[in-house]
Scaffold this active site. Structure first.
Site, PDB file in Angstrom:
ATOM      1  N   LEU A  36      45.048  39.573 125.131  1.00 17.59           N
ATOM      2  CA  LEU A  36      44.222  39.097 126.237  1.00 17.59           C
ATOM      3  C   LEU A  36      43.781  40.316 127.041  1.00 17.59           C
ATOM      4  O   LEU A  36      44.603  41.178 127.365  1.00 17.59           O
ATOM      5  CB  LEU A  36      45.008  38.154 127.146  1.00 17.59           C
ATOM      6  N   ASP A  37      42.497  40.384 127.376  1.00 16.24           N
ATOM      7  CA  ASP A  37      41.989  41.507 128.159  1.00 16.24           C
ATOM      8  C   ASP A  37      42.635  41.530 129.548  1.00 16.24           C
ATOM      9  O   ASP A  37      43.096  40.492 130.045  1.00 16.24           O
ATOM     10  CB  ASP A  37      40.471  41.400 128.305  1.00 16.24           C
ATOM     11  N   PRO A  38      42.644  42.692 130.209  1.00 18.54           N
ATOM     12  CA  PRO A  38      43.247  42.770 131.557  1.00 18.54           C
ATOM     13  C   PRO A  38      42.650  41.777 132.557  1.00 18.54           C
ATOM     14  O   PRO A  38      43.365  41.284 133.424  1.00 18.54           O
ATOM     15  CB  PRO A  38      42.964  44.220 131.969  1.00 18.54           C
TER      16      PRO A  38
END
Length: 311
Positions: A36-38
């Site tokens: 999951l992206d930041p």
């Protein structure tokens, strides 16, 4: 074997969450089952010790998201990591967005974002992009399973969300979503998206904007389900309870085949079974303990991974 479902908060990388889990669980042997992206939050399944051998299968599970897609501008990363420029006029509305969604159900390929972990010639795309180089990325297989427009607002709105029989949706008394800080009145659609593994929701935002004749970026993202595991099952990654684990069969959404004692012995020796199943299946003994992952061609099962005795 031990699996943990955690709710990744905004601002942390998936690797940050793995590091937290390593400290809480007292082991270096921890992995996650899908980045999951930041600037995204939500379901991240962690595997520790022998369960790390399940990572390739859990990573391949379908995933459900609530995506905030903002129109009138775009960014290099296709999300809100960098401030987007001032919004251009958006000559379409809710009905136009809704009418554009069925197109994605026909897609079989998608161009990844320039800022992604895709490798070209051994170099990751995001590493090249941050140095000002543009790699030539090839389209990758994708599968859109369902899309539903839930809201269309003048700007990104941090709704409350909760589970329903049809997936996670907007709920007045649900949990409040934290969105990245964003300046500017960017018209924004909130869309429930269910996709197969490997589908970039940032690319979906870009492509939806282009489909509507404009620009778009992802201004918020919550992963609400991975396979069978919903956000309601998740715990805080900063306070992981080692006893609050997921069962392997809870996490895997593939069919389960219960074996006889004789069949189980063959599986532990890696011997294919003449069972007419197709696709990936979980093989269990009469006590519902996971023995192996196998793949069927409609005539026999080929053993892909044996787990018995590894826990």
């Amino acid at each position: 074997m031990a699996l943990y479902a955690v709710d990744k908060p905004l601002g942390l990388t998936s690797h940050d969450v793995v590091d937290l889990a390593r400290r809480h669980l007292g082991t270096r042997r921890v992995g996650h089952t899908g980045t999951l992206d930041p600037l995204a939050s939500g379901v991240l399944i962690l595997a520790s010790e022998a369960s790390t051998k399940l990572v390739p299968y859990l990573s391949a599970e379908d995933k459900e998201y609530l995506a905030w897609v903002s129109f009138g501008a775009t960014t290099p990363t296709l999300d809100a990591e960098e401030p987007p420029p001032s919004a251009e006029p958006v000559p379409f509305g809710r009905r136009d967005v809704e009418a554009a969604l069925p197109y994605f159900l026909t897609l079989t390929e998608q161009l990844p974002p320039a800022y992604s972990a895709v490798k070209v010639g051994g170099v990751r795309a995001y590493e090249a992009a941050r140095k000002g180089h543009e790699l030539e990325l090839a389209p990758r297989p994708v599968r859109y399973i369902s899309l539903e427009l839930l809201a269309f607002d003048p700007a990104p709105t941090p709704y409350r969300i909760g589970p329903t029989v049809n997936g996670w949706s907007l709920q007045e008394k649900g949990r409040k979503v934290e969105l990245p800080r964003l300046e500017g009145p960017f018209p924004t659609a909130v869309i429930r998206v269910v996709v197969g593994s490997g589908t970039y929701i940032r690319s979906f935002a870009r492509d939806l904007g282009e489909r509507l004749g404009g620009k778009a970026f992802l201004s918020g993202l919550v992963r609400t389900r991975v396979g069978n595991v919903g956000l309601e099952r998740c715990q805080n990654p900063r306070a992981i309870d080692p006893k609050q684990t997921l069962g392997e069969l809870e996490a895997l959404s593939c069919p389960v085949v219960e074996l006889s004692h004789a069949e189980a012995r063959k599986v532990l020796e890696g011997i294919p079974l003449p069972i007419p199943a197709r696709g990936v299946v979980a093989l269990v003994d009469r006590h519902r303990r996971l023995l192996a992952i196998a793949e069927g061609d409609g005539f026999k099962l080929k053993i892909r991974r044996v787990f018995k005795g590894e826990g």
